[in-house]
Design a protein around this motif. Structure first.
Motif, PDB file in Angstrom:
ATOM      1  N   GLY A  86      -2.905  17.464   6.580  1.00 16.59           N
ATOM      2  CA  GLY A  86      -3.204  16.143   6.038  1.00 16.59           C
ATOM      3  C   GLY A  86      -2.514  15.041   6.818  1.00 16.59           C
ATOM      4  N   ILE A  87      -1.251  15.260   7.190  1.00 20.71           N
ATOM      5  CA  ILE A  87      -0.511  14.282   8.004  1.00 20.71           C
ATOM      6  C   ILE A  87      -1.171  14.145   9.368  1.00 20.71           C
ATOM      7  N   ILE A  88      -1.502  15.286   9.980  1.00 21.22           N
ATOM      8  CA  ILE A  88      -2.105  15.278  11.315  1.00 21.22           C
ATOM      9  C   ILE A  88      -3.384  14.457  11.333  1.00 21.22           C
ATOM     10  N   LYS A  89      -4.227  14.649  10.323  1.00 18.83           N
ATOM     11  CA  LYS A  89      -5.517  13.948  10.300  1.00 18.83           C
ATOM     12  C   LYS A  89      -5.347  12.450  10.078  1.00 18.83           C
ATOM     13  N   LYS A  90      -4.228  12.046   9.482  1.00 16.70           N
ATOM     14  CA  LYS A  90      -3.984  10.618   9.260  1.00 16.70           C
ATOM     15  C   LYS A  90      -3.520   9.911  10.532  1.00 16.70           C
ATOM     16  N   ILE A  91      -2.831  10.632  11.414  1.00 21.88           N
ATOM     17  CA  ILE A  91      -2.208   9.950  12.563  1.00 21.88           C
ATOM     18  C   ILE A  91      -2.861  10.253  13.911  1.00 21.88           C
ATOM     19  N   LEU A  92      -3.707  11.277  13.950  1.00 27.84           N
ATOM     20  CA  LEU A  92      -4.359  11.614  15.226  1.00 27.84           C
ATOM     21  C   LEU A  92      -5.840  11.313  15.182  1.00 27.84           C
ATOM     22  N   PRO A  93      -6.413  10.861  16.306  1.00 22.00           N
ATOM     23  CA  PRO A  93      -5.737  10.635  17.586  1.00 22.00           C
ATOM     24  C   PRO A  93      -4.788   9.432  17.532  1.00 22.00           C
ATOM     25  N   GLY A  94      -3.709   9.522  18.296  1.00 21.40           N
ATOM     26  CA  GLY A  94      -2.728   8.447  18.299  1.00 21.40           C
ATOM     27  C   GLY A  94      -1.541   8.793  19.173  1.00 21.40           C
ATOM     28  N   PRO A  95      -0.561   7.879  19.248  1.00 22.86           N
ATOM     29  CA  PRO A  95       0.555   8.014  20.187  1.00 22.86           C
ATOM     30  C   PRO A  95       1.697   8.891  19.672  1.00 22.86           C
ATOM     31  N   TYR A  96       1.349  10.116  19.279  1.00 19.14           N
ATOM     32  CA  TYR A  96       2.341  11.007  18.671  1.00 19.14           C
ATOM     33  C   TYR A  96       2.358  12.369  19.347  1.00 19.14           C
ATOM     34  N   THR A  97       3.551  12.928  19.470  1.00 16.61           N
ATOM     35  CA  THR A  97       3.723  14.321  19.879  1.00 16.61           C
ATOM     36  C   THR A  97       4.221  15.081  18.666  1.00 16.61           C
ATOM     37  N   LEU A  98       3.453  16.052  18.221  1.00 17.82           N
ATOM     38  CA  LEU A  98       3.775  16.805  17.014  1.00 17.82           C
ATOM     39  C   LEU A  98       4.399  18.146  17.389  1.00 17.82           C
ATOM     40  N   ILE A  99       5.567  18.424  16.852  1.00 19.92           N
ATOM     41  CA  ILE A  99       6.221  19.702  17.084  1.00 19.92           C
ATOM     42  C   ILE A  99       5.762  20.665  15.993  1.00 19.92           C
ATOM     43  N   LEU A 100       5.156  21.774  16.434  1.00 21.07           N
ATOM     44  CA  LEU A 100       4.606  22.774  15.527  1.00 21.07           C
ATOM     45  C   LEU A 100       5.038  24.162  15.990  1.00 21.07           C
ATOM     46  N   ASN A 101       4.841  25.156  15.122  1.00 20.46           N
ATOM     47  CA  ASN A 101       5.117  26.539  15.503  1.00 20.46           C
ATOM     48  C   ASN A 101       3.948  27.066  16.328  1.00 20.46           C
ATOM     49  N   ARG A 102       4.249  27.588  17.515  1.00 15.96           N
ATOM     50  CA  ARG A 102       3.184  28.014  18.429  1.00 15.96           C
ATOM     51  C   ARG A 102       2.630  29.386  18.069  1.00 15.96           C
ATOM     52  N   LYS A 103       1.396  29.610  18.503  1.00 16.85           N
ATOM     53  CA  LYS A 103       0.794  30.934  18.396  1.00 16.85           C
ATOM     54  C   LYS A 103       1.099  31.728  19.666  1.00 16.85           C
ATOM     55  N   LYS A 104       0.896  33.033  19.606  1.00 20.11           N
ATOM     56  CA  LYS A 104       1.306  33.914  20.699  1.00 20.11           C
ATOM     57  C   LYS A 104       0.483  33.721  21.965  1.00 20.11           C
ATOM     58  N   ASN A 105      -0.691  33.094  21.854  1.00 18.77           N
ATOM     59  CA  ASN A 105      -1.521  32.904  23.049  1.00 18.77           C
ATOM     60  C   ASN A 105      -0.996  31.795  23.958  1.00 18.77           C
ATOM     61  N   VAL A 106      -0.027  31.028  23.498  1.00 19.33           N
ATOM     62  CA  VAL A 106       0.529  29.938  24.306  1.00 19.33           C
ATOM     63  C   VAL A 106       1.525  30.521  25.306  1.00 19.33           C
ATOM     64  N   PRO A 107       1.325  30.269  26.601  1.00 14.44           N
ATOM     65  CA  PRO A 107       2.259  30.804  27.601  1.00 14.44           C
ATOM     66  C   PRO A 107       3.681  30.304  27.363  1.00 14.44           C
ATOM     67  N   THR A 108       4.648  31.201  27.475  1.00 16.43           N
ATOM     68  CA  THR A 108       6.032  30.830  27.192  1.00 16.43           C
ATOM     69  C   THR A 108       6.600  29.863  28.220  1.00 16.43           C
ATOM     70  N   GLN A 109       5.999  29.791  29.425  1.00 16.63           N
ATOM     71  CA  GLN A 109       6.519  28.845  30.414  1.00 16.63           C
ATOM     72  C   GLN A 109       6.315  27.402  29.962  1.00 16.63           C
ATOM     73  N   ILE A 110       5.307  27.153  29.134  1.00 16.19           N
ATOM     74  CA  ILE A 110       5.073  25.809  28.593  1.00 16.19           C
ATOM     75  C   ILE A 110       6.171  25.434  27.602  1.00 16.19           C
ATOM     76  N   THR A 111       6.590  26.403  26.802  1.00 16.76           N
ATOM     77  CA  THR A 111       7.566  26.126  25.744  1.00 16.76           C
ATOM     78  C   THR A 111       8.986  26.502  26.144  1.00 16.76           C
ATOM     79  N   SER A 112       9.165  26.959  27.385  1.00 18.12           N
ATOM     80  CA  SER A 112      10.481  27.421  27.855  1.00 18.12           C
ATOM     81  C   SER A 112      11.062  28.489  26.938  1.00 18.12           C
ATOM     82  N   GLY A 113      10.158  29.340  26.414  1.00 15.51           N
ATOM     83  CA  GLY A 113      10.593  30.454  25.580  1.00 15.51           C
ATOM     84  C   GLY A 113      10.745  30.122  24.110  1.00 15.51           C
ATOM     85  N   SER A 114      10.581  28.857  23.735  1.00 16.52           N
ATOM     86  CA  SER A 114      10.715  28.460  22.331  1.00 16.52           C
ATOM     87  C   SER A 114       9.503  28.904  21.522  1.00 16.52           C
TER      88      SER A 114
END
Length: 205
Positions: A86-114
């Motif tokens: 609900g929050i996401i749909k209110k503010i996006l698209p827009g000038p925000y970077t949202l920190i979320l829990n990643r799924k396993k398909n995301v390469p770890t080099q992007i998240t530096s292992g986080s």
């Protein structure tokens, strides 16, 4: 390295296709967002992502955020519940970077292992078009520690001819970096103040 002009209000399909071809093949691109100019690589192309780190002289220990085209695309790479959606749909698209829990398909080099990932959907037609097939990196197009570029010219002066293509759509409207907010906690925590703070605070109360 090529420089092409693309109309931000109505991006030309053939020019968007040219950029997508480069990103599909593991190339890199400078592109406008709603805040500053960013540096794109297909996040699923390891060498391309490493090229971005090298161009920026950025430590591999520092994660990079990603840009996607639609809220539905966020669900492919990150977890969130209905309240956060609900929050996401209110503010996006827009000038925000949202920190979320990643799924396993995301390469770890992007998240530096986080286990977390930063996600953007900028209010800019061009970046939403070039991220419609796969997420792209959305780090600012400058050497780490330098000022973020507000124009294609400033990005070119920073990175020279290292990116494969630079999209020029004129100066960015924002000029300062996005607001970063951690949505993995309740209440959400603002990690960096930038564009759109007032709207964000109203939406996460």
């Amino acid at each position: 390295m090529k420089i092409i002009k693309i109309n931000v209000e109505s991006p030309e399909k053939e020019k968007i296709g040219m950029v997508l071809d480069i990103l599909r093949q593991g190339g890199t691109a400078v592109y406008p967002t709603d805040t500053v100019y960013g540096l794109a690589a297909n996040i699923f192309r390891e060498k391309a992502v490493l090229d971005v780190y090298e161009m920026k002289e950025r430590s591999l220990d520092k994660p990079m955020s990603v840009c996607v085209s639609r809220v539905e695309d966020i669900k492919k790479i990150a977890f969130f519940d209905e309240h956060v959606e609900g929050i996401i749909k209110k503010i996006l698209p827009g000038p925000y970077t949202l920190i979320l829990n990643r799924k396993k398909n995301v390469p770890t080099q992007i998240t530096s292992g986080s286990d977390k990932i930063g996600v953007r959907i900028p209010d800019n037609n061009i970046c939403r078009e070039i991220s419609r097939e796969f997420p792209i990196t959305t780090t600012s197009a400058n050497i780490s520690g330098h000022s973020a570029p507000k124009s294609a010219q400033e990005a070119w002066e920073e990175l020279d001819d290292h990116p494969d293509i630079i999209i020029d759509s004129g100066p960015c409207n924002g000029g300062i970096s996005s607001t970063v907010v951690d949505l993995t906690v309740n209440p959400p925590i603002v990690l960096r103040e930038g564009e759109g703070m007032k709207k964000l605070l109203n939406c996460i109360k």
